[in-house]
Write an enzyme that holds these catalytic residues in place. Structure first.
Site, mmCIF file in Angstrom:
data_model
loop_
_atom_site.group_PDB
_atom_site.id
_atom_site.type_symbol
_atom_site.label_atom_id
_atom_site.label_comp_id
_atom_site.label_asym_id
_atom_site.label_seq_id
_atom_site.Cartn_x
_atom_site.Cartn_y
_atom_site.Cartn_z
ATOM 1 N N ALA A 100 0.809 -1.230 0.000
ATOM 2 C CA ALA A 100 0.000 0.000 0.000
ATOM 3 C C ALA A 100 0.836 1.272 0.000
ATOM 4 O O ALA A 100 0.288 2.355 0.172
ATOM 5 C CB ALA A 100 -0.935 -0.004 1.206
ATOM 6 N N GLY A 152 -2.234 -0.440 -4.341
ATOM 7 C CA GLY A 152 -2.426 -0.532 -2.900
ATOM 8 C C GLY A 152 -2.671 0.812 -2.259
ATOM 9 O O GLY A 152 -3.557 0.957 -1.401
ATOM 10 N N TYR A 204 7.178 -14.985 -13.039
ATOM 11 C CA TYR A 204 6.118 -14.165 -12.454
ATOM 12 C C TYR A 204 4.753 -14.804 -12.717
ATOM 13 O O TYR A 204 3.891 -14.880 -11.823
ATOM 14 C CB TYR A 204 6.176 -12.764 -13.054
ATOM 15 C CG TYR A 204 5.124 -11.810 -12.549
ATOM 16 C CD1 TYR A 204 5.200 -11.290 -11.262
ATOM 17 C CD2 TYR A 204 4.075 -11.399 -13.366
ATOM 18 C CE1 TYR A 204 4.242 -10.390 -10.793
ATOM 19 C CE2 TYR A 204 3.121 -10.503 -12.916
ATOM 20 C CZ TYR A 204 3.205 -9.999 -11.638
ATOM 21 O OH TYR A 204 2.264 -9.109 -11.182
#
Length: 287
Positions: A18, A23, A165
């Site tokens: 965040a 985020g 990924y």
């Protein structure tokens, strides 16, 4: 978004990753809507700034360290009696094959093992809510992933950052499905979403991708973090959370997984058990 559940007053929301990007945008929006927001990030300066903006509390953690995740869980447990929404948003793509201090390939640890561990450690706080939602940030790249339970750290294959990924995000998809199965009949539900092509720091390890994201053309083609957070709010606000339990969303549209491994329920169970082993959790808890 369902207007009937857009008021988050009295709700406790934990948002990881965040300090920037999706985020940070999500934390700000939840704060505007009255939630108590736990702002989780790696950078003290950036995380503190977002926490100050939303009137929330800063919690620091580095998902490259499982001990740091355990410390975060203990911090959150001491700070909040219950958690209504856990937004597992922290993630990164690593340009080169790197190992964490725990000995795991970094894409796999940061994007899968650490959120898996954190969620499990917070299940008691989630269960204390009458409507707890675990919302995982996934990626379209899961389609490129291939999980080998005997080589989760990609030691036996030629390293490719997109495949590594993608494999980690395939893990996120399977984790979501298995968590939904294990928490069936409880107050906890879960879902996963692809936010779209968003200008974020997820590819901060790649100079080329940073250049593209920061360029004028890149910014024109990519979604803003606020737009990227829209699916998260949709899933946090849907009136019937059971209707999206275990589901994958491409932005705001529910989809069946395109990767065949993303539909293998037995693989999801085995990945859970292997992940539990790697993080020191009991494999058959809530089985």
């Amino acid at each position: 978004m369902d207007d009937a559940v857009r008021d988050f007053r009295g709700k406790t929301v934990v948002v990881t990753g965040a300090s920037a990007g999706i985020g940070a945008a999500a934390a700000r929006r939840f704060g505007e809507l009255g939630a108590t927001v736990a702002v989780v990030g790696r950078s003290q300066e950036k995380t503190a700034a977002v926490a100050a903006q939303v009137g929330g509390r800063m919690h620091l953690a580095d998902f490259a360290s499982l001990d740091s995740v355990r410390g975060l869980a203990a911090d959150l447990q001491s700070a909040y009696e219950r958690i209504d929404i856990l937004a597992n948003n922290a993630g990164a793509m690593f340009a080169d094959r790197q190992l964490s201090a725990d000995g795991h390939e970094m894409n796999f640890q940061v994007n899968h093992l650490s959120p898996f561990l954190l969620t499990n450690l917070l299940l008691d706080r989630l269960a204390a809510s009458s409507d707890a939602r675990v919302i995982n940030t996934g990626s379209l790249q899961y389609r490129k992933g291939r999980l080998d339970l005997d080589d989760l750290d990609a030691a036996k294959v030629r390293y490719n950052k997109l495949k590594a990924y993608g494999t980690a995000k395939l893990g996120t998809l399977l984790f979501t499905q298995e968590l939904a199965r294990r928490t069936q009949g409880t107050s906890v539900t879960t879902s996963v979403f692809h936010p779209g092509g968003v200008a974020t720091e997820v590819a901060r390890e790649s100079a080329w991708q940073r250049f593209v994201m920061e360029s004028r053309l890149g910014k024109a083609m990519l979604l803003s973090p606020e737009q990227g957070a829209e699916p998260l709010f949709h899933l946090a606000s849907v009136a019937d959370p059971e209707s999206v339990n275990g589901a994958y969303f491409h932005r705001l549209t529910r989809e069946e997984p395109k990767n065949p491994q993303g539909r293998e329920l037995q693989l999801a169970r085995k990945l859970w058990e292997r992940s539990a082993e790697l993080t020191g959790l009991p494999a058959h808890s809530q089985s």
